[in-house]
Write a protein that holds these residues in place. Sequence first.
Motif, short mmCIF file in Angstrom:
data_model
loop_
_atom_site.label_atom_id
_atom_site.label_comp_id
_atom_site.label_asym_id
_atom_site.label_seq_id
_atom_site.Cartn_x
_atom_site.Cartn_y
_atom_site.Cartn_z
N SER A 68 0.84 -1.19 0.00
CA SER A 68 0.00 0.00 0.00
C SER A 68 0.88 1.24 0.00
N LEU A 69 0.45 2.27 -0.73
CA LEU A 69 1.17 3.53 -0.79
C LEU A 69 0.43 4.57 0.06
N THR A 70 1.18 5.37 0.81
CA THR A 70 0.56 6.31 1.72
C THR A 70 0.57 7.73 1.16
N SER A 71 -0.13 8.62 1.84
CA SER A 71 -0.21 10.02 1.39
C SER A 71 1.06 10.80 1.72
N ARG A 72 2.08 10.13 2.26
CA ARG A 72 3.38 10.74 2.46
C ARG A 72 4.46 10.05 1.63
N GLY A 73 4.04 9.25 0.67
CA GLY A 73 5.00 8.57 -0.19
C GLY A 73 5.76 7.46 0.51
N ASN A 74 5.15 6.85 1.52
CA ASN A 74 5.74 5.69 2.19
C ASN A 74 5.06 4.42 1.72
N ALA A 75 5.57 3.28 2.18
CA ALA A 75 5.01 1.99 1.81
C ALA A 75 4.54 1.25 3.05
N GLU A 76 3.41 0.55 2.91
CA GLU A 76 2.88 -0.24 4.02
C GLU A 76 2.74 -1.69 3.59
N LEU A 77 3.09 -2.57 4.51
CA LEU A 77 2.90 -4.01 4.36
C LEU A 77 1.78 -4.43 5.30
N ARG A 78 0.79 -5.13 4.77
CA ARG A 78 -0.37 -5.54 5.56
C ARG A 78 -0.44 -7.05 5.65
N GLY A 79 -1.27 -7.51 6.60
CA GLY A 79 -1.50 -8.94 6.76
C GLY A 79 -0.28 -9.69 7.27
N LEU A 80 0.57 -9.00 8.04
CA LEU A 80 1.78 -9.64 8.55
C LEU A 80 1.43 -10.66 9.63
N GLY A 81 2.12 -11.77 9.60
CA GLY A 81 1.86 -12.83 10.57
C GLY A 81 2.53 -12.56 11.91
N ASP A 82 2.08 -13.29 12.92
CA ASP A 82 2.66 -13.15 14.25
C ASP A 82 4.12 -13.59 14.25
N GLY A 83 4.92 -12.85 14.99
CA GLY A 83 6.31 -13.26 15.19
C GLY A 83 7.25 -12.99 14.05
#
Length: 472
Positions: A68-83
């Motif tokens: 995912s791309l943010t409104s500040r030009g950063n990147a997000e990773l989603r759905g990360l598993g535990d640990g």
Amino acid sequence: MPPSPSNRPPGAQPPLRERGDACPGALRLHAAADGALARVRLPAGELTGRQARALGDAAERFGDGGISLTSRGNAELRGLGDGCGGALAALLTDAGLLPSVRHERVRNLVASPLAGIDRHTPADVRRWARELDGLLCGQEWTTRLSGRFLFVLDDGRGDVAGLGGDVTLVAEPAAPGGPAAAAPEASALLLLGGTGDPGDGSGSGDGPGPALRIAGADAARAALGAARAFLDAVEASGSGAWRFRDLPGGAAPTVRAVGERLRAAGIPAAYVPSGEVPARPRRGAGTPPPGLVEGPGGRRALSVPAPLGRLTGAQWRLLARTAAEGDGTLRLTPWRGVLVPGLTAPVAADRLRECADAGLVTDPDSPWYRLGACTGRPGCAKSLTDVRADASAVAAALGRATALPVQWSGCARRCGHPHGTWIDVLATDGGYDVTVVRPGAPPEPLATGATVRQVADAVAHRVRPPAPGTAP
């Protein structure tokens, strides 16, 4: 992110922050309904092809595969598993994306994405951004900045100056008539609390406020000095403020006071009254539309917004591969797009067609252009509905880009909303409220408690007219 400063009622007091901000990072993961979330700061939105491949690997190994791309030009990773936090940190560190563990959440720098790419402006602000990032990571006191404090560096075209920076640098053209042997360097105007400043540094005015004129060579150090002045004001006020606009009345450092501090530190800073600060271009000027950007030397850059700010793993890897055919870098924009610079004209044309086939936005008339949405259900527990599905249905119904940005929000926090003038589509218990938001003006309601079909009808008259010579 919370609503923009303009949403605060006139005369309302800023909130008292009794705790540190909970803004996520690459090491401080956020627990979302669809798994953990990591936000990877990319100062000025820039990363190498190798770093892009590493992010793609992280998304596939630990998350849901997308970015995912943010409104500040950063990147997000989603759905990360535990640990997975330790392994994720090791991967990002190896790729050079975590130069300082203690500073990873404070590297919030937005810079004009097209600087040095197109034919209009030099790349000074990109160099200033790299220097400022190094200074941020080299000081222990900067770890006290919140994860929301924002530095903005505008190359003079006005594309990012209105994005609500806490410390904003706006490049000015180099003065003519310098020594022939010396390459002239742009100076910068330094503004506090955003580009609207009534003179007290609070950033609550409507126009460009008083500023400090700084030599280009000192721009990064001056921005850092302004941030230090902010932290000193936070400590003196006991407010726990995260951003300039959170400081209580009278507590914010004035532009004149910051200038005195900079001069005491050996940084020349000339005060520029409000009436002498050049009017900035209209909001949105110079933002890269989808397609090809012409640059110097016959080179081209791809400009491809991500549909609803989200890229699949295949789309991300296509862009990372394309970077290797250009100058080896990618730039994420605050409008949730990607620039790939340095391509030859034939290669750029071929890759643009590939991007279109892969589902990326390549046409300024696409209904996905200027369309945004928060995560919504099922990824966010605070959202009232699946706003992304509804936004997609309206895009299909409209069939053409809107003249204003349209942002769908699942709750009143309006995460990632645009700045400037935009259409707010807000989910409520009774349907969607549709409103035109304009800085300094009362909201303009278009619909209340609307169905998805009624939202489409409400924004239909805001659709861009077809280009001359095209079918209606």
